[in-house]
Design an enzyme around this catalytic site. Structure first.
Site, mmCIF file in Angstrom:
data_model
loop_
_atom_site.group_PDB
_atom_site.id
_atom_site.type_symbol
_atom_site.label_atom_id
_atom_site.label_comp_id
_atom_site.label_asym_id
_atom_site.label_seq_id
_atom_site.Cartn_x
_atom_site.Cartn_y
_atom_site.Cartn_z
ATOM 1 N N ASN A 17 0.863 -1.239 0.094
ATOM 2 C CA ASN A 17 0.101 -0.347 -0.073
ATOM 3 C C ASN A 17 0.692 1.232 -0.076
ATOM 4 O O ASN A 17 0.657 1.943 1.054
ATOM 5 C CB ASN A 17 -0.952 0.087 1.428
ATOM 6 C CG ASN A 17 -2.035 -0.919 0.771
ATOM 7 O OD1 ASN A 17 -2.811 -1.101 0.297
ATOM 8 N ND2 ASN A 17 -1.706 -2.149 1.827
ATOM 9 N N CYS A 18 1.522 0.920 -0.935
ATOM 10 C CA CYS A 18 3.255 2.368 -0.923
ATOM 11 C C CYS A 18 2.574 2.512 -2.081
ATOM 12 O O CYS A 18 2.630 2.688 -3.200
ATOM 13 C CB CYS A 18 4.447 1.692 -0.925
ATOM 14 S SG CYS A 18 5.622 3.254 -0.673
ATOM 15 N N GLY A 19 3.499 3.947 -2.473
ATOM 16 C CA GLY A 19 3.355 4.528 -3.752
ATOM 17 C C GLY A 19 4.309 4.137 -4.481
ATOM 18 O O GLY A 19 4.562 4.482 -5.365
ATOM 19 N N THR A 62 4.894 1.239 -4.650
ATOM 20 C CA THR A 62 4.357 -0.325 -4.757
ATOM 21 C C THR A 62 4.438 -1.330 -5.586
ATOM 22 O O THR A 62 4.895 -1.578 -6.678
ATOM 23 C CB THR A 62 2.567 -1.204 -4.169
ATOM 24 O OG1 THR A 62 3.027 -0.233 -2.841
ATOM 25 C CG2 THR A 62 2.310 -2.259 -4.546
#
Length: 226
Positions: free
Chosen positions: A102-104, A106
């Site tokens: 859930n990361c920028g 990913t």
């Protein structure tokens, strides 16, 4: 009043266009939350912004130091519960990356898979899911594996979820990567998800790359080819 109405119409049209763009980018995504779809859609813009501003873009190179603790003495556990012995990595370069769903960054799962497919004979990639940064990896090991396989086609090994930052619960592999007393020179721990450490064919840590350095960048690819 007319200007406000026109402004609202323009904003509505832009929002609708962006929503359509997000859906088009994610037409093959499976079981993604809207946040995950949004992050995947804006990933190219985020990487452009970080390159422009220099955010999370540090690179560090080994000043010709040898490890104190043998890299191949390390062991870990795959996300399916199987033991993983690092002796099987001898003779290959190894890229070790802490990951999150859930990361920028990913979408770098996709970049990592492409890198892996292009250098399978000489490169091993190991993913280490971690929930250390803003709790961006809350899934179970099974959920993480399914997410990576269905949405990015990941075939390189993923380890059991662990902590990668310094502390009592730090994964022993990342303790080796971020302690000069073990790797010989580097004290840099991951700054965020998708920090990258490159170990050469002889078990020597040779490079550290911050998250904004793409796995497909010239810097990473050239380091692998050296």
């Amino acid at each position: 009043m007319k200007k406000l109405k026109r402004f609202l119409i323009v904003v509505s049209l832009l929002a609708a266009a962006f929503f359509i763009y997000v859906e088009i980018v994610n037409r093959n995504s499976v079981n993604m939350t809207y946040r995950q779809k949004f992050l995947k859609a804006v990933y190219p813009m985020w990487m452009w912004f970080t390159k422009l501003t220099g955010k999370n873009s540090q690179q560090i190179k080994n000043p010709d130091k040898k490890p104190v603790v043998d890299f191949y003495s390390l062991k870990d556990t795959l996300n399916n519960g199987s033991a993983f012995d690092f002796t099987q990595l001898k003779g290959k370069k190894v890229l070790l990356v802490n990951t999150a769903s859930n990361c920028g960054y990913t979408n770098q799962y996709d970049d990592l898979q492409k890198l892996y497919e292009g250098h399978k004979e000489t490169l091993a990639i190991l993913g280490f899911p971690a929930n250390d940064f803003k709790e961006q990896e809350k899934g179970s090991d099974e959920e993480i594996a399914q997410f990576c396989k269905l949405n990015f086609g990941v075939t390189f090994p993923l380890m059991k979820k662990s902590s990668v930052i310094k502390g009592d619960h730090q994964n022993p592999v990342f303790k080796w990567l971020s302690a000069a007393a073990q790797n010989g020179w580097n004290e840099k721990q991951p700054t965020w998800n998708f920090s990258k450490y490159l170990v050469d064919e002889n078990g020597v840590l040779v490079n550290y790359f911050d998250p904004s350095v793409s796995p497909l960048s010239d810097e990473v690819v050239n380091a692998i080819k050296q």
